[in-house]
Enzyme design. Structure first.
Site, short mmCIF file in Angstrom:
data_model
loop_
_atom_site.label_atom_id
_atom_site.label_comp_id
_atom_site.label_asym_id
_atom_site.label_seq_id
_atom_site.Cartn_x
_atom_site.Cartn_y
_atom_site.Cartn_z
N HIS A 245 0.83 -1.21 0.00
CA HIS A 245 0.00 0.00 0.00
C HIS A 245 0.87 1.27 0.00
O HIS A 245 0.82 2.08 -0.92
CB HIS A 245 -0.89 0.04 1.24
CG HIS A 245 -1.76 -1.16 1.43
ND1 HIS A 245 -2.82 -1.43 0.60
CD2 HIS A 245 -1.76 -2.15 2.35
CE1 HIS A 245 -3.43 -2.53 1.02
NE2 HIS A 245 -2.80 -3.00 2.08
C1 BDR Z 1 -3.07 1.42 5.05
O1 BDR Z 1 -3.39 1.05 6.39
C2 BDR Z 1 -2.24 0.80 7.13
O2 BDR Z 1 -2.41 -0.31 7.96
C3 BDR Z 1 -1.11 0.67 6.15
O3 BDR Z 1 0.10 1.14 6.70
C4 BDR Z 1 -1.55 1.52 4.98
O4 BDR Z 1 -1.16 2.86 5.14
C5 BDR Z 1 -3.67 0.38 4.11
O5 BDR Z 1 -5.05 0.35 4.27
#
Ligand code: BDR
Ligand code: CA
Length: 306
Positions: A245
């Protein structure tokens, strides 16, 4: 390339395992000087996130070392929800980190964001990897300065795909929906990197191991052990790897041609839903990823030269 010809980057983060990989990608990217890292509560409480930034700086030793500022300890209008996926400490609960002494600057992160935006204007790229609380507070302090930054890229949202914390909401948007709405309402030209895109950027164990085999040993071992924590969870859920992500947000901030963008108007729901709405676009979002090209870039830049 001299330091002066590089773009300035400011990364707002809540480390987090994929945040850690995103920072390593940013620090391995010759186009950027990462001047500032600001910390926000999200995956872990603020203090743990701040400690993790200093652990990662100690591990990777980026030059020049970034200035670190701590920011919001809770979302604008609701209690903090953290993310168990990253472990209690946010980096996979390894028991043997070398001790670090976190020394954030004695200035609040939103103020540091505003100062950087005023100083560098179009020369600054802001990348937000957690809930948008710090950025919303910066917008409240000086919206024109944030609007004047070269790019503002944020990982968050789930536009045409299911969410990852509720059936229709993504974690960063869900933790602080008021902050996301405030940033959109302020007319910031936001490049949003939602789950629609990040679920196309999958790190498989074999590719990670091949990249780490080229890296100095203590660095490679620690990165492998951090990532193993998240990978175990993903593989147990039948996935072939881990969604990158936050690294994808850094990737498209470095090279916007890695994805196809769609201008869209988003309305933010009460649980952080990012719903299409009628009217003028208020951001653009990453929809289709050139995954092989992104993964190549990510794996080449993850590790310092041995
Ligand atoms: C996002 O949520 C967090 O847990 C991760 O670091 C990322 O920024 C993904 O949904
Ligand atoms: Ca994050």
């Amino acid at each position: 390339m001299t330091t002066d010809s590089r773009r300035r980057a400011l990364i707002d983060t809540d480390p987090g395992i994929d945040d850690a990989l995103a920072l390593l990608l940013a620090w391995g990217s010759p186009e950027w000087t990462v001047d500032v890292v600001t910390v926000v509560a999200g995956n872990v409480p603020l203090e743990a996130g701040t400690r993790n930034v200093f652990r990662l700086i100690d591990l990777r030793r980026p030059l020049p070392p970034p200035l670190v500022a701590a920011g919001a300890a809770r979302p604008l209008a609701r209690p903090l929800k953290i993310a168990p996926y990253h472990g209690v400490d946010g980096l996979g609960d390894l028991p043997d980190w070398p001790p670090v002494e976190p020394r954030p600057v004695p200035v609040d992160a939103p103020r540091v964001i505003v100062d950087a935006a005023r100083r560098h204007e179009r020369g600054l790229t802001i990348v937000a990897l957690g809930p948008l609380t710090n950025l919303a507070l910066a917008v409240e302090a000086d919206a024109a300065a944030i609007r004047g930054a070269g790019r503002v890229v944020a990982m968050g949202g789930a536009v045409d795909v299911p969410g990852n914390v509720t059936p229709d909401a993504e974690f960063n948007a869900h933790v602080d929906p008021e902050a996301l709405a405030r940033v959109l309402d302020a007319g910031v030209r936001l490049d949003l990197v939602p789950l629609d895109a990040t679920r196309q950027a999958i790190l498989e164990p074999a590719a990670l191991n091949a990249a780490l085999a080229r890296a100095p040993r203590p660095f490679a071992d620690r990165v492998r052990r951090i990532v193993e924590y998240a990978l175990r969870i993903d593989l147990a859920h039948g996935k072939r790897g881990m969604d990158l992500h936050d690294p994808l947000a850094v990737g498209v901030a470095l090279d916007p041609t890695l994805v196809e963008w769609e201008p869209v108007r988003l309305a933010i729901g009460p649980d952080g839903q990012t719903r299409r709405a009628a009217g003028e676009p208020n951001c653009r979002f990453a929809r289709v990823v050139d995954s092989p090209r992104f993964l190549r870039m990510f794996l080449e830049r993850l590790c310092p030269a041995s």
